[in-house]
Design a protein around this motif. Structure first.
Motif, short mmCIF file in Angstrom:
data_model
loop_
_atom_site.label_atom_id
_atom_site.label_comp_id
_atom_site.label_asym_id
_atom_site.label_seq_id
_atom_site.Cartn_x
_atom_site.Cartn_y
_atom_site.Cartn_z
N VAL A 103 -10.49 2.54 15.06
CA VAL A 103 -10.01 2.36 13.68
C VAL A 103 -10.38 0.96 13.18
O VAL A 103 -10.82 0.80 12.03
N LEU A 104 -10.22 -0.05 14.03
CA LEU A 104 -10.57 -1.42 13.63
C LEU A 104 -12.07 -1.52 13.33
O LEU A 104 -12.47 -2.16 12.35
N SER A 105 -12.88 -0.86 14.16
CA SER A 105 -14.33 -0.85 13.91
C SER A 105 -14.65 -0.18 12.58
O SER A 105 -15.47 -0.67 11.79
N GLU A 106 -13.97 0.93 12.29
CA GLU A 106 -14.19 1.62 11.02
C GLU A 106 -13.76 0.76 9.84
O GLU A 106 -14.41 0.76 8.78
N ASN A 124 2.23 -5.06 14.71
CA ASN A 124 0.93 -5.22 14.08
C ASN A 124 0.10 -3.94 14.16
O ASN A 124 -0.66 -3.62 13.25
N TYR A 125 0.28 -3.17 15.24
CA TYR A 125 -0.42 -1.89 15.35
C TYR A 125 0.04 -0.94 14.25
O TYR A 125 -0.77 -0.34 13.54
N GLU A 126 1.36 -0.78 14.10
CA GLU A 126 1.90 0.12 13.09
C GLU A 126 1.49 -0.31 11.69
O GLU A 126 1.09 0.51 10.86
N MET A 127 1.61 -1.61 11.41
CA MET A 127 1.23 -2.11 10.09
C MET A 127 -0.25 -1.86 9.82
O MET A 127 -0.63 -1.41 8.73
N GLY A 128 -1.10 -2.17 10.80
CA GLY A 128 -2.54 -2.01 10.62
C GLY A 128 -2.94 -0.56 10.40
O GLY A 128 -3.74 -0.25 9.51
N MET A 129 -2.36 0.34 11.19
CA MET A 129 -2.70 1.75 11.05
C MET A 129 -2.23 2.29 9.70
O MET A 129 -2.93 3.10 9.06
N THR A 130 -1.05 1.87 9.26
CA THR A 130 -0.53 2.32 7.95
C THR A 130 -1.45 1.85 6.82
O THR A 130 -1.80 2.62 5.93
N LEU A 131 -1.84 0.59 6.87
CA LEU A 131 -2.72 0.05 5.82
C LEU A 131 -4.09 0.70 5.85
O LEU A 131 -4.72 0.90 4.81
N TYR A 132 -4.57 1.04 7.05
CA TYR A 132 -5.88 1.71 7.15
C TYR A 132 -5.82 3.08 6.47
O TYR A 132 -6.76 3.45 5.75
N LYS A 133 -4.72 3.82 6.71
CA LYS A 133 -4.58 5.13 6.08
C LYS A 133 -4.50 5.02 4.57
O LYS A 133 -4.86 5.95 3.85
N MET A 165 11.29 -4.73 -0.76
CA MET A 165 10.12 -5.55 -0.44
C MET A 165 9.17 -4.75 0.45
O MET A 165 9.59 -4.17 1.43
N GLU A 166 7.85 -4.72 0.14
CA GLU A 166 6.88 -4.05 0.99
C GLU A 166 6.64 -4.86 2.24
O GLU A 166 6.67 -6.09 2.23
N GLU A 167 6.31 -4.13 3.36
CA GLU A 167 6.10 -4.83 4.63
C GLU A 167 4.94 -5.82 4.56
O GLU A 167 4.98 -6.88 5.15
N LYS A 168 3.90 -5.47 3.81
CA LYS A 168 2.73 -6.35 3.78
C LYS A 168 3.03 -7.66 3.04
O LYS A 168 2.28 -8.63 3.17
N ASP A 169 4.16 -7.70 2.26
CA ASP A 169 4.50 -8.95 1.57
C ASP A 169 5.10 -9.97 2.52
O ASP A 169 5.37 -11.11 2.12
N ASN A 170 5.36 -9.58 3.76
CA ASN A 170 5.96 -10.51 4.74
C ASN A 170 4.92 -11.41 5.40
O ASN A 170 5.24 -12.16 6.31
N LEU A 171 3.66 -11.32 4.97
CA LEU A 171 2.61 -12.12 5.62
C LEU A 171 2.92 -13.60 5.57
O LEU A 171 2.64 -14.35 6.49
N ASP A 172 3.55 -14.06 4.43
CA ASP A 172 3.79 -15.49 4.26
C ASP A 172 5.28 -15.84 4.35
O ASP A 172 5.73 -16.85 3.78
N ASN A 192 -6.57 0.32 2.69
CA ASN A 192 -6.48 -1.13 2.50
C ASN A 192 -7.08 -1.78 3.76
O ASN A 192 -6.38 -2.26 4.63
N TYR A 193 -8.40 -1.77 3.82
CA TYR A 193 -9.09 -2.16 5.05
C TYR A 193 -8.99 -3.64 5.34
O TYR A 193 -8.90 -4.06 6.50
N ILE A 194 -9.00 -4.46 4.30
CA ILE A 194 -8.97 -5.92 4.52
C ILE A 194 -7.65 -6.33 5.17
O ILE A 194 -7.63 -7.07 6.17
N ASP A 195 -6.51 -5.85 4.63
CA ASP A 195 -5.22 -6.19 5.23
C ASP A 195 -5.02 -5.50 6.56
O ASP A 195 -4.39 -6.03 7.48
N ALA A 196 -5.55 -4.29 6.70
CA ALA A 196 -5.45 -3.58 7.97
C ALA A 196 -6.12 -4.38 9.09
O ALA A 196 -5.61 -4.45 10.21
#
Length: 549
Positions: free
Chosen positions: A222-225, A184-193, A1-8, A196-200
């Motif tokens: 990074v959040l601003s970008e 949330n920091y690790e997940m956001g930075m990974t998605l940004y790289k 299971m991907e980490e981003k699938d844990n949102l729900d 995947n800006y919307i989920d990041a």
């Protein structure tokens, strides 16, 4: 299971928990209900009737405060719990959370129930008198069977409750993990790289709201970008402003904010930033975005003439200005042509605004115009007697000047006779009065002269000499006795020649001082042949010059 699938995952576990509660409750109640239908008076261990708790086999809801207390008491066993959580999560992905656990526990229950049932049965028979084929024995055996079923149903309910507690603990631990800054920091930075800006943004916003997030300038950048890459420029600007609020003198953040605003044509925001940082230690970061103050074609100062002023600015800038002392804005007069300053003191204030709305500081330029009146008119005639047909001219007229005159002694004005390239008078005597009005409508003083106009005449030498002696007597140079007033020597006039000197035909005369010791030259004079005017003649390196005497 991907980490981003844990949102729900919370929602999924909540649904699974609800289904589990419903199933276990229904099973327990059904078991108890069947026993009640078969025999409304079950026996206790001694064969006596007793009341049955209808909720005995039902799954109980657990107080959440009790669950949190359980979590705290088991904090040292997080590794085991996390392993359990992983198993549940994996089963959840296959839709088997309830069925798998129910099956495992059911198998255990069957074994335990058999053992327990046998133990109870043996225990009862050891303490109960044997009776063969009697009604009481049958009733007693039937009662034991019913009681055992009730016990089995109760054990099932207890197992289900334990299962629910485990699931709730796993959910709480997972929720705590999901709300943590690091997760949330690790997940956001990974998605940004991964672009995947919307989920990041979803993860980084949670991290940003934490205390640690307000200190992490790199994360805020990074959040601003991420916001910029999704087209939400206002939010991107807001994040960088928050970063600057935490570390006001961070050059990198300030530079990023300025570039973001410039690239997206947010000139007013750049104006606000420049105003805030123009006196700070990192003001050099602003230099690339500052618009130069306008300059003027004329250096400010005092002038005796009107000034025609040009305002100058760097390329692609619009200039706005005022001359009433107010501060210029984008609604002030737009400079398109020269500004004419004709009198008094005028302060010109101007700003330059570039193509995205960034404006310069206010330039202030003070001009004082002290206009001078023209000089009194200077006429080209020196004597009072002129020949008929002589053109009287003004020698000192300037460009834009106008002259007016009268010939009766009255003071001239703009309603008097206009001067046009000279004045010609008929034969007679006049009091000529002349004024000059310049282009600023300032008037000179009046020049007046008594003039006698006569037809052309040639005086004799003796007439000319009499004019000269009379003039010297008026000036008290000689007396009526023909002697010098000072010294008493005799005045001896010696005729030299008739010649043109300084453009005038005249009698050229030498004056000597005669005494007992001899003669001495006092000077040279001339008298106009036609006008009778007296002149003082001087010799300048062989060139004779005549000045009215």
């Amino acid at each position: 299971m991907e980490e981003k699938d844990n949102l729900d995952i919370d929602e999924e576990m909540a649904k699974s928990l609800q289904r589990l509660v419903e199933e276990e409750t229904n099973v327990a109640k059904a078991s108890v209900g069947n026993n009640l239908e078969k025999n409304n008076t079950p026996y206790n261990e001694l064969g006596n009737t007793t009341e049955i708790d209808i909720n005995l086999g039902a799954t109980r809801f657990i107080d959440t405060d009790l669950i949190h207390a359980k979590i705290i008491s088991t904090a040292n066993h997080n590794d085991d719990i996390n392993n359990s959580n992983n198993i549940i999560s994996n089963n959840s992905a296959n839709g088997n959370i309830i069925n798998t656990n129910t099956e495992n526990y059911s198998n255990k229950n069957n074994i335990n129930n058999k053992d327990k049932k046998q133990s109870i049965y043996q225990d009862i028979h050891e303490h109960t008198p044997k009776s063969h084929g009697t009604k009481n024995d049958n009733n007693h055996a039937e009662g034991l069977s019913k009681r055992n079923k009730i016990i089995i149903a109760s054990v099932g309910g207890i197992v289900a409750a334990a299962l629910i507690i485990g699931i709730v603990i796993a959910v709480v631990i997972h929720n705590n993990k999901k709300s943590s800054y690091h997760y949330n920091y690790e997940m956001g930075m990974t998605l940004y790289k991964e672009n995947n800006y919307i989920d990041a943004i979803k993860y980084l916003e949670i991290a940003f709201d934490s205390t640690e997030g307000k200190k992490n300038l790199n994360m805020m950048y990074v959040l601003s970008e991420a916001y910029k890459n999704t087209g939400n420029i206002d939010k991107a600007v807001e994040i960088l402003e928050t970063a600057l609020a935490y570390n006001k003198l961070n050059e990198s953040t300030l530079s990023s904010l300025l570039k973001l605003c410039y690239d997206n044509k947010k000139g007013e925001k750049i104006n606000e930033i420049i105003e805030e940082y123009k006196d700070s230690k990192i003001k050099d970061v602003l230099s690339e975005y500052i618009v130069a103050v306008p300059t003027t074609s004329e250096k400010p100062g005092d002038f005796e003439e009107a000034v025609e002023l040009m305002l100058l600015a760097q390329d692609d800038c619009i200039i706005y200005y005022t001359i009433d002392g107010s501060t210029p804005t984008n609604n002030s007069i737009q400079f398109t042509d020269s500004i004419k300053i004709e009198k008094d003191t005028v302060t010109v204030k101007a700003i330059a605004v570039n193509e995205i709305g960034v404006k310069s500081e206010v330039g202030e330029f003070k001009f004082t115009i002290d206009l001078k009146a023209p000089e009194a008119p200077v006429l080209n005639i020196e004597d009072t007697n002129i020949e008929l047909g002589t053109k009287i001219k003004i020698n000192n007229l300037l460009e834009g000047d106008k002259a007016y005159y009268t010939i009766d002694g009255t003071t001239p004005s703009t309603y008097s006779l206009p001067y046009n390239d000279g004045i010609e008078l008929e034969e007679g005597k006049y009091v000529l009065s002349v004024i000059v009005i310049n282009k600023h409508n300032l008037s000179s003083t009046v020049t007046r002269k008594n003039i006698t106009v006569q037809d052309k005449t040639e005086y004799t030498y003796n007439e000319a000499l009499s004019f000269l002696k009379k003039r010297m007597q008026e000036l008290n140079i000689i007396g009526s006795n023909g002697k010098f007033s000072v010294g008493g020597e005799m005045a001896d006039f010696v005729y030299q020649t008739k010649k043109e000197i300084s453009g005038i035909q005249m009698y050229y005369i030498r004056l000597d001082k005669k005494s007992a010791n001899g003669s001495k030259v006092e000077g040279y004079y001339g008298v106009g042949v036609s006008n009778g005017q007296c002149y003082k003649v001087t010799d300048s390196e062989g060139l004779l010059l005549a000045v009215v005497y």
